[in-house]
Design a protein around this motif. Structure first.
Motif, PDB file in Angstrom:
ATOM      1  N   VAL A 314     -34.410  13.037 -51.005  1.00  0.00           N
ATOM      2  CA  VAL A 314     -35.526  12.080 -51.083  1.00  0.00           C
ATOM      3  C   VAL A 314     -36.418  12.179 -49.853  1.00  0.00           C
ATOM      4  O   VAL A 314     -37.631  11.989 -49.935  1.00  0.00           O
ATOM      5  N   LEU A 315     -35.831  12.514 -48.697  1.00  0.00           N
ATOM      6  CA  LEU A 315     -36.611  12.448 -47.448  1.00  0.00           C
ATOM      7  C   LEU A 315     -37.013  13.785 -46.848  1.00  0.00           C
ATOM      8  O   LEU A 315     -37.863  13.824 -45.958  1.00  0.00           O
ATOM      9  N   ARG A 316     -36.439  14.902 -47.339  1.00  0.00           N
ATOM     10  CA  ARG A 316     -36.690  16.171 -46.627  1.00  0.00           C
ATOM     11  C   ARG A 316     -38.165  16.587 -46.653  1.00  0.00           C
ATOM     12  O   ARG A 316     -38.617  17.302 -45.769  1.00  0.00           O
ATOM     13  N   HIS A 317     -38.934  16.152 -47.656  1.00  0.00           N
ATOM     14  CA  HIS A 317     -40.347  16.545 -47.716  1.00  0.00           C
ATOM     15  C   HIS A 317     -41.266  15.456 -47.173  1.00  0.00           C
ATOM     16  O   HIS A 317     -42.485  15.564 -47.259  1.00  0.00           O
ATOM     17  N   ARG A 318     -40.680  14.382 -46.627  1.00  0.00           N
ATOM     18  CA  ARG A 318     -41.502  13.259 -46.153  1.00  0.00           C
ATOM     19  C   ARG A 318     -41.553  13.159 -44.638  1.00  0.00           C
ATOM     20  O   ARG A 318     -42.238  12.295 -44.103  1.00  0.00           O
ATOM     21  N   ILE A 319     -40.772  13.990 -43.933  1.00  0.00           N
ATOM     22  CA  ILE A 319     -40.838  13.912 -42.470  1.00  0.00           C
ATOM     23  C   ILE A 319     -41.487  15.177 -41.911  1.00  0.00           C
ATOM     24  O   ILE A 319     -41.228  16.276 -42.373  1.00  0.00           O
ATOM     25  N   LEU A 320     -42.382  14.957 -40.959  1.00  0.00           N
ATOM     26  CA  LEU A 320     -43.109  16.065 -40.322  1.00  0.00           C
ATOM     27  C   LEU A 320     -42.545  16.283 -38.928  1.00  0.00           C
ATOM     28  O   LEU A 320     -42.515  15.358 -38.114  1.00  0.00           O
ATOM     29  N   LEU A 321     -42.100  17.505 -38.664  1.00  0.00           N
ATOM     30  CA  LEU A 321     -41.519  17.813 -37.354  1.00  0.00           C
ATOM     31  C   LEU A 321     -42.594  18.354 -36.405  1.00  0.00           C
ATOM     32  O   LEU A 321     -43.619  18.864 -36.844  1.00  0.00           O
ATOM     33  N   ASN A 322     -42.337  18.252 -35.108  1.00  0.00           N
ATOM     34  CA  ASN A 322     -43.312  18.734 -34.110  1.00  0.00           C
ATOM     35  C   ASN A 322     -42.920  20.113 -33.575  1.00  0.00           C
ATOM     36  O   ASN A 322     -41.954  20.721 -34.040  1.00  0.00           O
ATOM     37  N   PHE A 323     -43.644  20.594 -32.578  1.00  0.00           N
ATOM     38  CA  PHE A 323     -43.421  21.959 -32.067  1.00  0.00           C
ATOM     39  C   PHE A 323     -42.074  22.076 -31.331  1.00  0.00           C
ATOM     40  O   PHE A 323     -41.517  23.155 -31.242  1.00  0.00           O
ATOM     41  N   HIS A 324     -41.535  20.947 -30.822  1.00  0.00           N
ATOM     42  CA  HIS A 324     -40.209  20.997 -30.171  1.00  0.00           C
ATOM     43  C   HIS A 324     -39.154  21.427 -31.193  1.00  0.00           C
ATOM     44  O   HIS A 324     -38.281  22.246 -30.899  1.00  0.00           O
ATOM     45  N   GLU A 326     -39.698  23.106 -33.916  1.00  0.00           N
ATOM     46  CA  GLU A 326     -39.958  24.503 -34.285  1.00  0.00           C
ATOM     47  C   GLU A 326     -39.371  25.451 -33.233  1.00  0.00           C
ATOM     48  O   GLU A 326     -38.736  26.459 -33.573  1.00  0.00           O
ATOM     49  N   SER A 327     -39.565  25.119 -31.961  1.00  0.00           N
ATOM     50  CA  SER A 327     -39.061  25.999 -30.897  1.00  0.00           C
ATOM     51  C   SER A 327     -37.527  25.987 -30.846  1.00  0.00           C
ATOM     52  O   SER A 327     -36.909  26.979 -30.496  1.00  0.00           O
ATOM     53  N   ASP A 328     -36.910  24.855 -31.240  1.00  0.00           N
ATOM     54  CA  ASP A 328     -35.437  24.783 -31.283  1.00  0.00           C
ATOM     55  C   ASP A 328     -34.891  25.202 -32.655  1.00  0.00           C
ATOM     56  O   ASP A 328     -33.697  25.044 -32.928  1.00  0.00           O
ATOM     57  N   ARG A 329     -35.791  25.703 -33.510  1.00  0.00           N
ATOM     58  CA  ARG A 329     -35.436  26.197 -34.849  1.00  0.00           C
ATOM     59  C   ARG A 329     -34.708  25.144 -35.692  1.00  0.00           C
ATOM     60  O   ARG A 329     -33.721  25.430 -36.360  1.00  0.00           O
ATOM     61  N   LEU A 330     -35.209  23.934 -35.640  1.00  0.00           N
ATOM     62  CA  LEU A 330     -34.623  22.849 -36.438  1.00  0.00           C
ATOM     63  C   LEU A 330     -35.479  22.587 -37.668  1.00  0.00           C
ATOM     64  O   LEU A 330     -36.710  22.598 -37.595  1.00  0.00           O
ATOM     65  N   LYS A 331     -34.839  22.346 -38.789  1.00  0.00           N
ATOM     66  CA  LYS A 331     -35.534  22.019 -40.047  1.00  0.00           C
ATOM     67  C   LYS A 331     -35.312  20.530 -40.352  1.00  0.00           C
ATOM     68  O   LYS A 331     -34.485  19.866 -39.725  1.00  0.00           O
ATOM     69  N   GLN A 332     -36.055  20.050 -41.378  1.00  0.00           N
ATOM     70  CA  GLN A 332     -35.924  18.640 -41.773  1.00  0.00           C
ATOM     71  C   GLN A 332     -34.474  18.288 -42.111  1.00  0.00           C
ATOM     72  O   GLN A 332     -33.976  17.230 -41.719  1.00  0.00           O
ATOM     73  N   ASP A 333     -33.795  19.191 -42.829  1.00  0.00           N
ATOM     74  CA  ASP A 333     -32.408  18.913 -43.235  1.00  0.00           C
ATOM     75  C   ASP A 333     -31.499  18.696 -42.024  1.00  0.00           C
ATOM     76  O   ASP A 333     -30.602  17.854 -42.062  1.00  0.00           O
ATOM     77  N   ASP A 334     -31.740  19.467 -40.951  1.00  0.00           N
ATOM     78  CA  ASP A 334     -30.913  19.325 -39.740  1.00  0.00           C
ATOM     79  C   ASP A 334     -31.065  17.924 -39.141  1.00  0.00           C
ATOM     80  O   ASP A 334     -30.078  17.290 -38.751  1.00  0.00           O
TER      81      ASP A 334
END
Length: 348
Positions: A314-324, A326-334
């Motif tokens: 329900v939530l994986r497509h509703r949260i927007l991650l920042n460049f931190h 991306e640099s730590d290679r984290l996805k919404q699921d993590d």
């Protein structure tokens, strides 16, 4: 305590409930079981995905299916449409697709008797019960937005005229996570209208062997219809009647609020990695989906387990991650898995 209170409420309600309600619940269970049986004739494995698509149908929500090519995304949707006895339409999204290719358009028709010309509306493929929007991220935003009104309002506007879509109406959209060249990521406003973002993964070796054995012979497996549009609308009402305890409802709201970096109760890793969290719509959808899951599992009330099981899709497509992130290679699921560990369910 919550379960006891809910259980007592429902057991007393069950004693008092009219015969009609009991038969509606029995029919819901029967149809659900028959849908699974029919879909299993064609689709191998993917139990979680099938569950999520069925919950979306019983809630009246739309589903975004993300998976690699050849993972039976289209086949799953077509088979579900056959099983539900609904009108199925498919749109293959391409970069040159226009909004009128989806909604339909007005054409000028001449009356052969008197030669008078009139505007006539010709319906587009959106006028069905189940719309498969295949590779929705391949078309420009102008065309993607033609789906926005349809998904929220169940209507479309052409040349200022509003046309109501058939009921029930589901958009099951697929997108390919690779080959991102020449694609147009869905805008957040559109993503938020999908109940689930369901991920189709590769099958196990045994399941893959079964698929190969089933699909490389002369016989073709098909699914038979087991229900109809009116019955599905009735099931959607039935799902909304499932009670949810105040403590479980509060837990849903808290779990959505902690995805927002601006919330004072959110953990440090959310404040570090998340730009935007889930909206109120996320909490509404999480409650509705949990109600459908409870009924599908043979329960008359929602538990914390229902909420936690559906939290990520329900939530994986509703949260927007920042460049931190991306640099730590984290996805919404993590991030969502970390939230589930950080905030376990209260003791029932």
């Amino acid at each position: 305590q919550s379960r006891t209170r809910n259980g007592q409420n429902m057991s007393s309600a069950t004693q008092l409930e009219p015969e009609a309600l009991r038969s509606r619940i029995a029919r819901f269970r029967q149809v659900q079981s028959e849908i699974v049986t029919q879909v299993r004739r064609v689709i191998v494995g993917q139990e979680e995905v099938l569950d999520q698509v069925m919950i979306a149908l019983f809630v009246g929500g739309h589903c975004l299916i993300t998976g690699l090519p050849g993972t039976a995304k289209t086949l799953l949707v077509r088979t579900m449409a056959q099983t539900l006895g609904l009108v199925f339409r498919r749109i293959q999204f391409t970069p040159d697709l226009m909004p009128s290719d989806i909604t339909g358009t007005d054409i000028i028709e001449e009356d052969p008797t008197n030669g008078r010309r009139t505007w006539t509306f010709v319906q587009g493929p959106i006028f069905g019960n189940i719309l498969l929007a295949d590779e929705i991220n391949r078309t420009p935003p102008k065309t993607q937005s033609a789906l926005l009104e349809a998904m929220q309002e169940r209507s479309c506007t052409v040349r200022g005229n509003i046309y109501t879509l058939p009921n029930p109406f589901f958009v099951l959209a697929t997108q390919n996570p690779i080959e991102l060249e020449g694609t147009y990521p869905l805008p957040e406003a559109q993503l938020d209208r999908f109940l689930f973002n369901t991920v189709l993964d590769y099958l196990s070796a045994d399941e893959e062997q079964t698929v190969v054995d089933l699909t490389t012979v002369t016989t073709v497996c098909t699914a038979d219809p087991v229900t109809n549009a009116n019955e599905i609308l009735d099931f959607q009402q039935l799902v909304r009647m499932v009670p949810i305890g105040a403590s479980v409802s509060r837990y849903v709201v808290e779990m959505v609020r902690v995805t927002r970096a601006s919330d004072e109760n959110s953990p440090d890793f959310v404040k570090k990695y998340v730009n935007y969290g889930g909206s109120v719509r996320a909490a509404q959808f999480l409650v509705l989906a949990a109600k459908a899951r409870a009924l599908m599992k043979g329960r008359y009330h929602v538990t914390y387990e229902d909420v936690r099981a559906l939290y990520i899709p329900v939530l994986r497509h509703r949260i927007l991650l920042n460049f931190h992130a991306e640099s730590d290679r984290l996805k919404q699921d993590d991030i969502l898995k970390k939230i589930l560990e950080w905030k376990p369910a209260p003791r029932e």
